[in-house]
Structures are given as C-alpha cells and as structure tokens.
Design a protein around this motif. Structure first.
Motif, PDB file in Angstrom:
ATOM      1  N   SER A   1       0.869  -1.186   0.000  1.00  0.00           N
ATOM      2  CA  SER A   1       0.000   0.000   0.000  1.00  0.00           C
ATOM      3  C   SER A   1       0.901   1.229   0.000  1.00  0.00           C
ATOM      4  O   SER A   1       1.694   1.430   0.926  1.00  0.00           O
ATOM      5  CB  SER A   1      -0.935  -0.011   1.219  1.00  0.00           C
ATOM      6  N   CYS A   2       0.841   1.988  -1.078  1.00  0.00           N
ATOM      7  CA  CYS A   2       1.669   3.189  -1.197  1.00  0.00           C
ATOM      8  C   CYS A   2       0.970   4.184  -2.110  1.00  0.00           C
ATOM      9  O   CYS A   2      -0.085   3.881  -2.689  1.00  0.00           O
ATOM     10  CB  CYS A   2       3.053   2.834  -1.735  1.00  0.00           C
ATOM     11  N   THR A   3       1.557   5.346  -2.285  1.00  0.00           N
ATOM     12  CA  THR A   3       0.917   6.362  -3.126  1.00  0.00           C
ATOM     13  C   THR A   3       1.127   6.016  -4.600  1.00  0.00           C
ATOM     14  O   THR A   3       2.009   5.220  -4.944  1.00  0.00           O
ATOM     15  CB  THR A   3       1.518   7.763  -2.862  1.00  0.00           C
ATOM     16  N   ILE A   4       0.333   6.657  -5.467  1.00  0.00           N
ATOM     17  CA  ILE A   4       0.418   6.370  -6.906  1.00  0.00           C
ATOM     18  C   ILE A   4       1.813   6.694  -7.435  1.00  0.00           C
ATOM     19  O   ILE A   4       2.397   5.928  -8.199  1.00  0.00           O
ATOM     20  CB  ILE A   4      -0.656   7.175  -7.671  1.00  0.00           C
ATOM     21  N   SER A   5       2.366   7.830  -6.972  1.00  0.00           N
ATOM     22  CA  SER A   5       3.678   8.224  -7.501  1.00  0.00           C
ATOM     23  C   SER A   5       4.758   7.247  -7.054  1.00  0.00           C
ATOM     24  O   SER A   5       5.660   6.906  -7.821  1.00  0.00           O
ATOM     25  CB  SER A   5       4.015   9.646  -7.080  1.00  0.00           C
ATOM     26  N   GLU A   6       4.656   6.753  -5.819  1.00  0.00           N
ATOM     27  CA  GLU A   6       5.640   5.756  -5.340  1.00  0.00           C
ATOM     28  C   GLU A   6       5.549   4.475  -6.169  1.00  0.00           C
ATOM     29  O   GLU A   6       6.546   3.879  -6.559  1.00  0.00           O
ATOM     30  CB  GLU A   6       5.383   5.420  -3.862  1.00  0.00           C
ATOM     31  N   ARG A   7       4.301   4.093  -6.447  1.00  0.00           N
ATOM     32  CA  ARG A   7       4.076   2.864  -7.213  1.00  0.00           C
ATOM     33  C   ARG A   7       4.650   2.999  -8.630  1.00  0.00           C
ATOM     34  O   ARG A   7       5.318   2.107  -9.132  1.00  0.00           O
ATOM     35  CB  ARG A   7       2.557   2.608  -7.301  1.00  0.00           C
ATOM     36  N   ASN A   8       4.388   4.158  -9.243  1.00  0.00           N
ATOM     37  CA  ASN A   8       4.893   4.395 -10.599  1.00  0.00           C
ATOM     38  C   ASN A   8       6.415   4.446 -10.637  1.00  0.00           C
ATOM     39  O   ASN A   8       7.044   3.965 -11.568  1.00  0.00           O
ATOM     40  CB  ASN A   8       4.308   5.677 -11.182  1.00  0.00           C
ATOM     41  N   ARG A   9       6.988   5.047  -9.589  1.00  0.00           N
ATOM     42  CA  ARG A   9       8.447   5.138  -9.517  1.00  0.00           C
ATOM     43  C   ARG A   9       9.059   3.737  -9.408  1.00  0.00           C
ATOM     44  O   ARG A   9      10.044   3.411 -10.054  1.00  0.00           O
ATOM     45  CB  ARG A   9       8.840   5.981  -8.299  1.00  0.00           C
ATOM     46  N   HIS A  10       8.386   2.915  -8.601  1.00  0.00           N
ATOM     47  CA  HIS A  10       8.879   1.550  -8.382  1.00  0.00           C
ATOM     48  C   HIS A  10       8.890   0.760  -9.692  1.00  0.00           C
ATOM     49  O   HIS A  10       9.899   0.141 -10.055  1.00  0.00           O
ATOM     50  CB  HIS A  10       7.976   0.871  -7.337  1.00  0.00           C
ATOM     51  N   VAL A  11       7.772   0.811 -10.420  1.00  0.00           N
ATOM     52  CA  VAL A  11       7.674   0.023 -11.659  1.00  0.00           C
ATOM     53  C   VAL A  11       8.674   0.555 -12.699  1.00  0.00           C
ATOM     54  O   VAL A  11       9.289  -0.201 -13.458  1.00  0.00           O
ATOM     55  CB  VAL A  11       6.225  -0.038 -12.200  1.00  0.00           C
ATOM     56  N   ARG A  12       8.856   1.852 -12.698  1.00  0.00           N
ATOM     57  CA  ARG A  12       9.794   2.455 -13.650  1.00  0.00           C
ATOM     58  C   ARG A  12      11.240   2.009 -13.344  1.00  0.00           C
ATOM     59  O   ARG A  12      12.014   1.723 -14.246  1.00  0.00           O
ATOM     60  CB  ARG A  12       9.686   3.976 -13.555  1.00  0.00           C
ATOM     61  N   THR A  13      11.555   1.919 -12.059  1.00  0.00           N
ATOM     62  CA  THR A  13      12.908   1.475 -11.676  1.00  0.00           C
ATOM     63  C   THR A  13      13.158   0.048 -12.167  1.00  0.00           C
ATOM     64  O   THR A  13      14.215  -0.256 -12.722  1.00  0.00           O
ATOM     65  CB  THR A  13      13.067   1.509 -10.127  1.00  0.00           C
ATOM     66  N   VAL A  14      12.145  -0.817 -11.969  1.00  0.00           N
ATOM     67  CA  VAL A  14      12.295  -2.210 -12.416  1.00  0.00           C
ATOM     68  C   VAL A  14      12.422  -2.248 -13.938  1.00  0.00           C
ATOM     69  O   VAL A  14      13.268  -2.977 -14.482  1.00  0.00           O
ATOM     70  CB  VAL A  14      11.096  -3.070 -11.930  1.00  0.00           C
ATOM     71  N   ALA A  15      11.611  -1.432 -14.622  1.00  0.00           N
ATOM     72  CA  ALA A  15      11.666  -1.408 -16.091  1.00  0.00           C
ATOM     73  C   ALA A  15      13.045  -0.948 -16.570  1.00  0.00           C
ATOM     74  O   ALA A  15      13.616  -1.525 -17.495  1.00  0.00           O
ATOM     75  CB  ALA A  15      10.581  -0.474 -16.629  1.00  0.00           C
ATOM     76  N   GLU A  16      13.589   0.074 -15.892  1.00  0.00           N
ATOM     77  CA  GLU A  16      14.921   0.578 -16.272  1.00  0.00           C
ATOM     78  C   GLU A  16      15.978  -0.506 -16.085  1.00  0.00           C
ATOM     79  O   GLU A  16      16.871  -0.684 -16.920  1.00  0.00           O
ATOM     80  CB  GLU A  16      15.282   1.806 -15.430  1.00  0.00           C
TER      81      GLU A  16
END
Lengths: 516, 185
Positions: A343-358
C-alpha cells in the motif's frame, strides 16, 4: 442386425471424427445403408453415408431437412468427406433439436466398418497417435465433448484446472461441482472404479508412472461413451510419456491461459487465481504489466530462438532481484508481470515500476547491445482480472510513446498525458482542431519543403531550449530562431505566451497521433 | 492461438447495394442502428469508393482499455466481442472507437457491436454479411497474427486510422481502362 452405430465409432481414429450434432445415449441399430438422401420415406432402419459433395449440400435444404427429421427409419447421417462441411445454422439447430445424429468421418477409407460384412478392423493406435499430435489434444477433446454432450475439465497433479471445454452451462455446473468435491478427487485418482459421483467422474491420466493428472467428465455417460473417453485418455497418456511432449503440452495449456489473461476477461477472479496457481503464479496479489518490445537486428533475426533466449535471460536475472516477476513470451514481445501488493501512493508505485523497467532495459541492452528495447507500462489495477486492460494500455503507451518521446525507451501510460485524452475524442473533431492551427504550416511544408511541423515538434519536445532544439535538428540556433519567427508570423501565435503556445502544442500532439 | 479472423474488402467489387447492412440487421433483429455501414468517399482520382465497414476486430482494441466495466474481450480467433450484461451505456467506447463500431442499441439501451456472427463461425458458417454479399466484395480470411502485425494501410488509399491495428484487409479499387475502337476507314 448389425452392430450399433455407437459401437462402431470407436473403431475410427478420433481425430477423423467431427460431431455436427450429438449422439443419443441409447444404441442405434440399422439394417441397411444408403448413399443418397431419401426422396420418399425409408422402409427399414437405415444409415445414410454421404460420399458425394452434392448430397451433403442438400442437407442445407429446408424441405430435405424437414423430411429427414420426421423419418422414423433414419438412424443417422454419416458424411464421409475429408473437406469441411459447413451447414446452415438454422438447419443444424433443427437437426440438433430433433436429435438426428450427423457425424463427419473425415477418412473415407474407414467407412467400410459400417458395412454388413466389413473387413476385420485392427487397432490403428500409431495412426491415432499421429492424428492426435497433428490436430492437438484440445481440438479433439472439444469435438468429442460436442458429440458426447459432456464437458471435459483437464486437471493437473494438484487438481488445479488447466484447461476446459464444453458449453457454458455445462462448464458452470462442472466448476461448481469441482469446487465442492475438490477434496474427494485424490481418492478418485487412486481407484478408477467405484468412485462415481452423482455429477462428475474423474478419469485419471497416469503419465510414465510419475505424474497423475486427470480429466473430469459427466458421470452420466453410458458404456459406449465411457469407452470413447477412455480411448481419448489412453491416447493422451501415451502422448505424454516423453518428457518433451509433456512439457510441450504444459506450455500449450499455459499459452491458452496467458491468452485468456491478456485478451479475455475472466468472469471469476477465483477461477483465474486457481488456474494461475498451476504455474505457481500468485495472481491474488495485484501486478504491474510491462510489455517489452524488441527492435531486432537482422543478424539476430536469423536465430529462431531469440525471444526464448531473452525470456530465459530475464528469468535468470530475476533470481538476483528482490521483486517477484512473471516473464512470458507473447506475440513476439515479452510480457513481464511485476508483483506489487504494497500500500503506497500512486507516484511511489509508478516510480517503483519504472525502476524495475529501467533495470530490465539496462540488463537486456548490455547483453544485446545492437538491439533496441522499448518498454510500455500499463496502469496498475487492484483486481488482476483487469490485466487485459493493462496490456492494451501498455500497447498504447508503446505506440504513442515511441511517436512522441523519440529519445526515451520506457513509456508509462501516465506519461502520455493529453495524448491519452485524445483517444476518447472523435477523429474528425481532432482533425478539425489540428487543421485550425496548423493548416498554414502543413501547406508550407507540402509545397515549399520547409520542415516547420517537425521543427515545432522538436521545439516542444525540448521545452523550447534553443540550443537543445538546434542540436536535435542539426541546425544553427539562429536558423532555428528564424524558423520560430516564421511559424509565429504564419500562425499568428506567440510561442512565448503560455496559453497560446499550449493550443499549438496540443495541435502538434494531435497531428502526430493522427499520423500513427 | 496465433490466428486472426479478418474481413477482406474488395473496393473494386462493392456496388453500394447495402445488402450487407440489411442482412446484418435482419439476422440480428436490429432496428434503429446498423452494425455495418457502407460509407462512400472520393479518393485522389475523384472516383467514388464504397467501403463496407463494421467492427474491425483490432489487434489492440481501444474499446478493451477504455471500458470501465471491462466488458470487451478478444477471443482466441481474434474476434472482439462485447458482453452487454454489465454495460451501463457510459458511451466511452462509442466515442473512442475510431471506426464507430460500438453503438447504443435503442431497444436495450446498451452497447451493441458486430461480433463477426460468432455463433455462425462456431458452426463453420460465414458471417451473414459475407454470406449475403452479392458481388463477393466482402469476404473473411484467417491470417497468422504475426503477418497481420506487419500489414498496414500504406498501400491502399483508405482514410482509416491504423493506431489500433484494425484487422481488415483492403483490396484497392482498380481504375477501369477504356479501349477506343479505331475508326473504320
């Protein structure tokens, strides 16, 4: 009196049988065979065997259909043609509701078994095995399910549903039964006899004495029907004896599931979660969906297994990562499902997925430096049955992102901003809007070969920083200033005025969207 | 698994008779809406071209991603179908589809769209519009999904949005040639 029709059908290879209508449970005996459709009422119980294309076309005739369904001496119609036999839906419905059996035997050499003094028939097990390998187990089981009016549910060694076929009502009933009798299934696998329940029966498939899978079918089947199912199971078990075949079959079932996951909506999340557990995927937890698109070099294209190699590479790398990933090849792209139940904020979630994608993009680019890897990311949904939407969004992110953000490799659906809104608007309205602002520039580009639209696009992409834009366009900053001045004069818009410039920016975005 | 059913449209053969529209309405009992429409436009050579169009069963259907109830699904043969039971007529798909395929059925007040006559396909029959096309302008073909991906509308002069990867195959209109007889001496 000859043998019953149903007793003879198991002598024909299963892959050659197509059931246009179902067969009744009670045995059907016939005395004569006729090769033409009758013009008058039949006198004796007759089996009609059609071997001529002109004859089966008559089955589509309303009058012929009405006569056939009323003739009490007509036992069944066998179509002995190899080609596909399309019958009109109304007539099929009529034949089906009047329970006139119509079976296609796509092997004319097998038709002799229906004759009164037929040649002896020997087991054709090797031919049947070849047939089942060609047609695929799922296609043959689907056909048999139609003929016997039973659903088939394929269960793995842990009794998880891998695949199913049958009508919607039958499947609903079977799944309900499976949920309530789940615990009893283990006992049913141990002993084949004497474990028949009211609703459904489990036919075990023992593979190489190691794995025990099974097929669930209706318990109301009569002897001849059970023999047909038994034959199917036997062939299936033989086919899966080799490990390669077993793996191939598991892969096929997985492909079916992945297709359903990405293109279908599962009506029940419970069923989806249960099915996913067969491959140890926990879809109870929400997942991000990442779509990796590879721009392959010609050299790599020669290697047929490039996609599998890349999937294996990510699989290998994921063991060193903290995140739980599911990696799948799908339609020449790689689908990565990233578990994210935090459970986290939308921006944290997006940042997380982007890091994995990178991270994935970096690893892949290091391994295959000549290929370009682009990653589209869909929205995160709490309910995993919405992964099909996320897949389409990842596709959109890839497509629009590539057109707009030329220097990036990772595109989240949220990056598209106003472009996402454009999808909701009628194309004609968008076209009118962009032409209102850009028609003069388009005309100049077309007639004088100026590159004003492209200049404007790059100007927007680089936030109007003159030196950056000039570098990207390979022109001198003063040339760029002149072009911008010309654009201002032609459109009457001041690019320094944020409000006016925003309209121009949206118009350019729309144009690049419409040109896709 | 990897196949896609597509409508094939031969622009040279379509005579704008609208039998496809009517047969579809008749078969599906529709009134007040059309699942299929024949549109007429002029191309560069200013010759009227008739294009019979309905749902294009796109590879990346925008209706799937836009429906808040997730009512659209794509079958293994590539046919995009709509399940109206949860439809609340929000009209998002109606406006989003670049081909105007989903429409509101005034009788049911829910979205209605071409389902490529799946009940007929399952019986081995052709869709009703294809069956009734008098000039064989409309057809149905099955292609490998990979081949479909590489096909775009660059070669034909059709005003059609391709960002959803519409699964239709268009055969361009051939301009007729006129041969003049030599005058007899």
């Amino acid at each position: 009196m000859k043998d019953a029709l149903q007793e003879l059908l198991p002598l024909i290879p299963l892959d050659r049988l197509k059931f246009l209508t179902s067969l009744p449970k009670q045995l059907l005996y016939y005395e004569t065979i006729q090769e033409e459709l009758p013009k008058d009422w039949l006198e004796k119980p007759t089996l009609i065997i059609i071997v001529d294309e002109e004859e089966w076309i008559k089955l589509n005739d309303k009058e012929v259909a009405n006569q056939l369904i009323q003739d009490p001496n007509l036992i069944a119609v066998i179509i002995g043609l190899e080609t596909e036999v399309p019958l009109q839906e109304d007539n099929v419905h009529l034949y089906r509701s009047c329970q006139l059996p119509i079976v296609q035997v796509a092997d004319p050499s097998s038709l002799h078994i229906f004759e009164q003094k037929s040649k002896p028939v020997y087991s054709q097990i090797s031919n049947e095995l070849a047939g089942i390998m060609n047609e695929g187990f799922t296609a043959i089981a689907t056909e048999l399910a139609k003929g016997l009016e039973t659903p088939f549910l394929y269960l793995d060694e842990n009794n998880h549903l891998l695949w199913q076929t049958g009508t919607e009502t039958e499947l609903r009933e079977a799944n309900r039964w499976l949920n309530t009798h789940f615990r009893e299934l283990e006992g049913m696998k141990e002993s084949y006899e004497g474990q028949i329940h009211d609703g459904f029966e489990l036919y075990p498939i023992h593979i190489a004495g190691v794995v025990s899978q099974g097929i669930l079918a209706s318990a109301k089947l009569v002897d001849w029907q059970k023999r047909m199912v038994d034959k199917l199971i036997g062939l299936m078990a033989l086919l899966l004896q080799t490990e390669g075949m077993f793996r191939q079959q598991q892969q096929q079932l997985q492909e079916h599931f992945v297709y359903d996951l990405l293109y279908h909506k599962f009506e029940s999340q419970k069923v989806m979660i249960k099915q996913a557990k067969a491959w140890d995927w926990n879809l109870e937890i929400p997942h991000h969906l990442l779509l990796v698109h590879v721009k392959v070099t010609d050299e790599l294209m020669d290697n047929m297994d490039w996609l599998d190699e890349m999937v294996l590479f990510i699989e290998e790398k994921k063991s060193h990562m903290e995140e739980r990933l599911i990696v799948l090849p799908f339609e020449d792209q790689i689908v990565v499902l990233l578990e994210d139940g935090q459970s986290c904020t939308i921006s944290e979630r997006n940042r997380h997925v982007r890091t994995v994608a990178e991270q994935i993009e970096k690893e892949l680019s290091n391994q295959w430096p000549n290929c370009q890897f682009l990653i589209g990311i869909g929205k995160w949904y709490k309910n995993t049955t919405f992964l099909n939407k996320s897949y389409q969004e990842a596709n959109q992110a890839l497509k629009f992102g590539q057109a707009w953000f030329e220097n990036r490799n990772i595109f989240h659906i949220n990056d598209l901003g106003a472009l996402r809104l454009l999808i909701h608007i009628h194309q004609e309205i968008l076209l009118d809007y962009s032409e209102d602002y850009l028609s003069v520039l388009l005309e100049s580009d077309r007639e004088s070969g100026t590159e004003l639209i492209h200049t404007l696009k790059v100007y927007i992409q680089h936030q109007g920083v003159i030196n950056d834009v000039a570098d990207a366009l390979f022109i001198h900053p003063n040339t760029l200033r002149n072009r911008i001045k010309k654009i201002e004069e032609m459109t009457g818009i001041n690019v320094q005025d944020p409000e006016e410039f925003m309209n121009l920016m949206v118009a350019v975005k729309i144009l690049s969207f419409l040109n896709l | 698994m990897s196949s896609q059913l597509m409508f094939s449209i031969n622009l040279s053969k379509c005579i704008n008779c609208k039998t496809c529209e009517m047969s579809c309405n008749d078969y599906h009992g529709l009134s007040g809406i059309h699942r299929r429409n024949v549109v007429t436009y002029e191309n560069d050579s200013l010759i009227p071209v008739h294009l019979s169009i309905s749902c294009n069963h796109c590879l990346n259907p925008v209706c799937v991603s836009i429906c808040p109830e997730n009512n659209f699904l794509k079958r293994s043969d590539g046919v995009v179908i709509h399940n109206p039971s949860n439809c609340r007529a929000c009209r998002r798909c109606v406006t989003a589809c670049p081909f105007h395929a989903p429409k509101i059925n005034p009788k049911t007040n829910r979205v209605d769209k071409c389902n490529l006559c799946i009940e007929r396909l399952d019986e081995g029959l052709k869709p009703v519009c294809v069956e009734n096309c008098v000039t064989n302008a409309l057809g149905i073909i099955e292609v490998n999904r990979k081949e479909r991906k590489s096909y775009d509308f660059g070669e034909v002069d059709v005003p059609i949005a391709s960002y959803t990867n519409p699964s239709i195959f268009v055969i361009d209109k051939q301009i007729g040639l006129t041969f003049f007889r030599e005058e007899e001496a």
